[in-house]
Design a protein around this motif. Structure first.
Motif, PDB file in Angstrom:
ATOM      1  N   UNK A  69     -14.003  -4.719  -9.804  1.00 27.95           N
ATOM      2  CA  UNK A  69     -13.143  -3.626  -9.344  1.00 27.95           C
ATOM      3  C   UNK A  69     -12.605  -3.974  -7.962  1.00 27.95           C
ATOM      4  N   UNK A  70     -11.418  -3.442  -7.659  1.00 25.47           N
ATOM      5  CA  UNK A  70     -10.822  -3.675  -6.348  1.00 25.47           C
ATOM      6  C   UNK A  70     -11.704  -3.066  -5.264  1.00 25.47           C
ATOM      7  N   UNK A  71     -11.703  -3.696  -4.051  1.00 24.94           N
ATOM      8  CA  UNK A  71     -12.513  -3.220  -2.931  1.00 24.94           C
ATOM      9  C   UNK A  71     -11.592  -2.999  -1.741  1.00 24.94           C
ATOM     10  N   UNK A  72     -11.644  -1.790  -1.167  1.00 21.59           N
ATOM     11  CA  UNK A  72     -10.818  -1.463  -0.015  1.00 21.59           C
ATOM     12  C   UNK A  72     -11.354  -2.141   1.242  1.00 21.59           C
ATOM     13  N   UNK A  76     -11.763  -2.222   8.203  1.00 21.53           N
ATOM     14  CA  UNK A  76     -12.595  -3.390   8.414  1.00 21.53           C
ATOM     15  C   UNK A  76     -11.837  -4.429   9.267  1.00 21.53           C
ATOM     16  N   UNK A  77     -12.504  -5.485   9.627  1.00 17.90           N
ATOM     17  CA  UNK A  77     -11.855  -6.521  10.430  1.00 17.90           C
ATOM     18  C   UNK A  77     -12.528  -7.860  10.167  1.00 17.90           C
ATOM     19  N   UNK A  78     -11.787  -8.930  10.456  1.00 17.50           N
ATOM     20  CA  UNK A  78     -12.410 -10.253  10.559  1.00 17.50           C
ATOM     21  C   UNK A  78     -12.464 -10.603  12.036  1.00 17.50           C
ATOM     22  N   UNK A  98      -6.531  -3.553   0.013  1.00 14.35           N
ATOM     23  CA  UNK A  98      -7.704  -3.831  -0.816  1.00 14.35           C
ATOM     24  C   UNK A  98      -7.633  -5.251  -1.353  1.00 14.35           C
ATOM     25  N   UNK A  99      -8.799  -5.706  -1.852  1.00 12.77           N
ATOM     26  CA  UNK A  99      -8.911  -7.030  -2.456  1.00 12.77           C
ATOM     27  C   UNK A  99      -9.074  -6.820  -3.953  1.00 12.77           C
ATOM     28  N   UNK A 100      -8.186  -7.358  -4.755  1.00 14.83           N
ATOM     29  CA  UNK A 100      -8.267  -7.099  -6.196  1.00 14.83           C
ATOM     30  C   UNK A 100      -9.514  -7.696  -6.818  1.00 14.83           C
ATOM     31  N   UNK A 104      -8.331 -12.660  -4.126  1.00 13.54           N
ATOM     32  CA  UNK A 104      -8.493 -13.076  -2.735  1.00 13.54           C
ATOM     33  C   UNK A 104      -7.681 -12.184  -1.812  1.00 13.54           C
ATOM     34  N   UNK A 105      -7.980 -12.299  -0.540  1.00 12.60           N
ATOM     35  CA  UNK A 105      -7.283 -11.559   0.518  1.00 12.60           C
ATOM     36  C   UNK A 105      -7.122 -12.535   1.665  1.00 12.60           C
TER      37      UNK A 105
END
Length: 927
Positions: A69-72, A76-78, A98-100, A104-105
């Motif tokens: 599942x996608x994740x929001x 958040x930050x890197x 979000x990251x599908x 990838x993101x």
């Protein structure tokens, strides 16, 4: 390829496919303690964007969602920090969207001036300029800069995932460093071990809009090992999965390498490409043994210059049918004289040909490795054999060193000097097998030629855990004493490596200051690390009396075996700095020498009066000194220190002393001046390749030359020796100053290749004895007694009980880090007469109560007597000085008439025996 069935690929895409297609369940990684688990992981990091040699124009951080599942990532930050950083993140990039599922993101960071290809359309954009080789990045909840602890196990509150690229901060273990053309990318599921979860290879950025990879469309490429290696520095298949096969030639299931070498059977014969490759993975290595024929499926990468295949254990198959045997490459190292020729045999089994000599054993104490030099002598310091100003000659020496150097390793990456590994016995070395610089090497089995840690190595086919005699043996070049240098006496110079009778414990107990220490594996204090302050330094030697006794025993053994009558000393305690008599340190050493010798064999030359010394504040905490044997030589005049010389504001002032043979006249004196110039470790680097503070040492040489002229003139001699640690190699500028002033460097006559010091695998002499022309005429021979610089530091007193193996012995070997130099000297013959005669010419007769003149002559065989005669009569006497053997005086008056005796006595001098004669004088009475 073998017909054995092939296991499916087990990379990141396969894991994603299983999550989405097969089970529909999220493969959430285990989070480190205190971390917040969302299922997201960092999948690739790249800091070379826009740098020279890069393809992509920007740095990037890529995330991956292994769930169904996608994740929001809203809120958040890197975050980024340098590889050595310990504070909060220096760069924070906020995320949104979000990251599908299974996707990838991509976070785009700063751009550089180079690169030709833009990243895929990023999902977030930041401005962080990342290092191309080493850094830490993490995915965090929130946008506040966080501070992860710099270790692999600490709690990291608020951090979802973290990757340390050759950094001080990581999960379990750091991943390897990257380069401008490589990134670190995840190989599979997250096990919280950066070293095994990431592999270095070509960057492959993907964003949320990228098409997910179908694992079924990514079959491995069948390739020979030579095709995997390619003909360049890096594999043409980096980042791709390959299927290859070969014979296991070396395996390292223990010791940290966690891999094995695979080679095509037969004799290597692929032009320009190696027929061997390293296969990485502890589980994979556990399945194979040397000699097995094996098929391997895995991703290709470059790790610190080594081409690797990283398979899962299931993708390593031992074949039922042997592929054949591997024939080691038999070629002299000198034939592989270019980087390309070496690269063409990377990882192959070799049988080394020709002579090899140990050139460095410093790292033996740490990683159980040696630097070897092909040929019969070690690598050399360029400025020891070529004038530092002759750039062409220096370049030629450097090229020769580079061509001849190679490392012999132990098949492991263990740092035996770390606290965790000191209980593991250090291999190779023992007191019977010291493996010294200059030792010849004999190989007894083939080894692997590999490129690891930016250097070429000969790697044993399995980890060495003993003396390694099955792999290689070494000549023991220790000698029990210096070589015979002839002469009536020997002059020596010896740097005694911070001999301080005032120990760290003494210093602290006296209330002078505090110290920190180096300790053994049991935590006992062994040597001083720091004492006092820069402005008021404390002792530099032993931590306590027990350690001092071990240090002193080695120094005493070495000095007593030198056979020298005069020894100039460097790096001995200047005791006045600790409120003691200035000579306390040297007198303590003399007491120890005499105790070991069993009688008062040794004495020391006293320091000048305080008024003739620099102020205590101007003096260094270490000093120079002279010790000598009174039975062989005597002091002539007091010692003298060069004062008021600005050139020596950052070094030890020269100390001069006159000497003569015991019993010789002062006119036979010769001068010795001991030196310890400024070190190469601090000061200005003038760019001439002579270390730091070279201009300072040049000025010190000039001041020394003037001082030597003045001192020798006052002593009445032209025989001058300059000795000590000049911190200058033989052909460097400071010594060129002294050569220009007429001094000759006394090199070894027993072995012209002998040197006194070894640094960074290069041999050269920092310690010298130079002679004026008249002093040179006294020299009968020169030897450098190689008891220290050639020895591993493992034998030094400072390494007592650092390892499970006890290397300490009280003998002379590794008493210091500098070797003593010994010079034989012929001294002027002492003229000793077999007879000394006294004659007096009395008057025929003299009158009572009348003084009368008398003439005395003293003669001797082969000498003109000097000194005085005593004339005695009627209980009276007078002393008269001889001039060219004659004296004239008066005797009388006499009180009694008749024949009276007059006795003339010669007391003798340093070279002539005493003598006496009586004559009769007739005394008459005239009234």
């Amino acid at each position: 390829m073998s017909s054995t069935s092939r296991a499916p690929r087990r990379g990141l895409a396969a894991a994603a496919g299983l999550a989405v297609v097969v089970t529909g369940l999220a493969l959430a990684p285990a989070a480190p303690a205190g971390a917040v688990s969302t299922g997201l992981v960092i999948s690739e990091v790249y800091g070379g964007g826009g740098n020279s040699g890069a393809t992509y124009t920007n740095d990037f951080i890529e995330l991956y969602n292994p769930t169904g599942a996608a994740i929001s990532v809203d809120g958040m930050s890197v975050q980024y920090r340098s590889s050595s950083g310990t504070g909060a993140a220096s760069g924070v990039t906020a995320l949104s969207g979000s990251v599908p599922a299974g996707g990838h993101y991509l976070v785009q960071e700063a751009a550089g001036a180079a690169g030709t290809t833009a990243l895929p359309t990023p999902d977030a954009t930041g401005t962080v300029a990342m290092s191309g080789t080493a850094f830490t990045v993490w995915l965090a909840q929130g946008t506040t800069a966080l501070t992860p602890t710099a270790d692999g196990t600490a709690v990291r509150t608020g951090i979802v995932d973290l990757v340390g690229v050759n950094s001080n901060t990581f999960e379990t273990a750091k991943t390897a460093g990257t380069a401008n053309a490589t990134s670190a990318s995840r190989t599979g599921s997250d096990t919280d071990n950066n070293a095994t979860d990431f592999v270095v290879g070509a960057p492959s950025p993907e964003s949320a809009g990228s098409t997910p990879t179908d694992p079924g469309d990514d079959e491995p490429t069948e390739a020979t090992i030579a095709e995997v290696q390619g003909t360049g520095d890096t594999s043409p298949l980096v980042g791709k999965e390959v299927d290859t096969e070969g014979v296991v030639t070396a395996a390292y299931p223990t010791g940290g390498y966690n891999g094995f070498y695979l080679q095509t059977p037969g004799t290597p014969d692929t032009p320009g490409a190696s027929d061997a490759v390293f296969v990485y993975g502890s589980a994979a290595t556990a399945k194979v043994a040397i000699g097995d024929s094996v098929e391997v499926i895995g991703d290709v990468s470059e790790y610190n210059g080594t081409t690797e295949i990283t398979p899962d254990a299931a993708d390593v198959t031992v074949l039922d049918t042997s592929l054949g045997d591997v024939t080691p490459l038999s070629v002299p190292w000198s034939d592989l004289d270019t980087a390309a020729e070496k690269e063409a045999h990377e990882g192959e089994l070799v049988a080394p040909q020709g002579d090899f000599t140990v050139s460095d054993n410093y790292d033996t104490n740490y990683y159980a490795s040696f630097t070897l030099a092909s040929g019969d002598h070690p690598l050399v310091q360029p400025t020891d054999v070529a004038d530092a100003q002759d750039t062409a000659a220096i370049a030629a020496v450097n090229a020769d060193n580079a061509a001849r150097a190679i490392t012999l390793d132990d098949g492991a990456s263990i740092n035996f000097n770390s606290a965790a590994n000191k209980s593991i016995p250090l291999p190779w070395l023992s007191n019977d097998n010291p493996v010294r610089v200059g030792s010849a090497v004999t190989f007894h089995e083939p080894l692997v030629l590999e490129y690891r840690n930016s250097m070429w190595n000969l790697q044993p086919t399995s980890q060495v855990t003993d003396d390694g005699a099955d792999v290689a043996t070494f000549t023991n070049t220790r000698t029990p004493a210096p070589e015979d240098v002839g002469g009536d006496i020997r002059l020596a110079t010896f740097n005694v490596l911070n001999y301080f009778p005032t120990t760290g414990a003494d210093y602290e107990a006296s209330g002078l200051g505090t110290c920190s220490y180096y300790t053994d594996r049991a935590g006992n204090k062994i040597t001083v690390n720091t004492c006092g302050t820069d402005a008021s330094p404390g002792p530099r030697g032993a931590a306590d009396d027990a350690s001092l006794e071990r240090q002193q025993a080695k120094i005493v053994s070495a000095i007593n075996k030198l056979g020298a009558s005069i020894v100039s000393l460097e790096e001995i305690e200047n005791s006045v700095k600790f409120g003691k008599d200035r000579d306390y340190g040297v007198s303590t050493l003399v007491d120890a020498l005499n105790a070991a010798a069993g009688s008062d064999v040794w004495a020391y030359a006293p320091s000048p009066d305080a008024a003739d010394l620099p102020s205590v504040e101007e003096q260094d905490v270490i000093r120079t000194a002279f010790i000598y044997k009174p039975a062989a030589v005597s002091l002539v005049g007091p010692s003298k220190v060069l004062t008021d010389a600005p050139a020596f504001n950052d070094a030890r002032e020269p100390l001069a002393q006159g000497f003569k043979a015991a019993g010789a006249p002062d006119s036979d004196a010769f001068a010795v001046i001991v030196n310890h110039f400024k070190s190469k470790g601090s000061g200005v680097d003038d760019g001439t390749g002579q270390g730091n503070a070279n201009p300072d040492r040049v000025a010190q040489a000039e001041a020394l030359s003037d001082f030597a002229s003045s001192f020798s003139s006052d002593l009445g001699t032209d025989k001058v020796f300059l000795s000590g640690d000049f911190n200058s190699y033989t052909q460097e500028d400071p010594l060129q100053v002294l050569y220009g002033d007429g001094y000759t460097n006394l090199s070894s006559t027993t072995d012209p290749q002998e040197t006194t010091y070894s640094f960074d695998g290069l041999a050269g002499s920092l310690d010298h004895v130079l002679a004026s022309p008249a002093a040179k005429a006294m020299v009968t021979g020169v030897d450098i007694w190689n008891i220290n610089a050639d020895e591993s530091i493992a034998f030094e007193y400072s390494r007592y009980n650092y390892n499970a193996t006890d290397f300490y012995e009280a003998g002379p070997y590794r008493a210091s880090d500098h070797d003593p130099e010994v010079v034989g000297l012929d001294l002027p013959a002492i003229k000793t007469a077999t007879t000394t005669t006294v004659s007096a010419v009395p008057p025929l007769a003299i009158a009572k109560l009348t003084p009368v003149g008398i003439v005395v002559r003293v003669t001797a065989d082969g000498a003109t007597p000097t000194g005085t005669v005593t004339v005695s009569w009627e209980g009276k006497s007078k002393e008269v000085r001889l001039v060219r053997g004659y004296a004239a005086t008066t005797v009388g008056p006499f009180t009694q008439p008749g024949t009276q005796k007059v006795t003339v006595t010669y007391a003798g001098n340093d070279t002539l025996a005493p003598s006496s004669q009586s004559v009769d004088v007739r005394v008459i009475k005239l009234f």
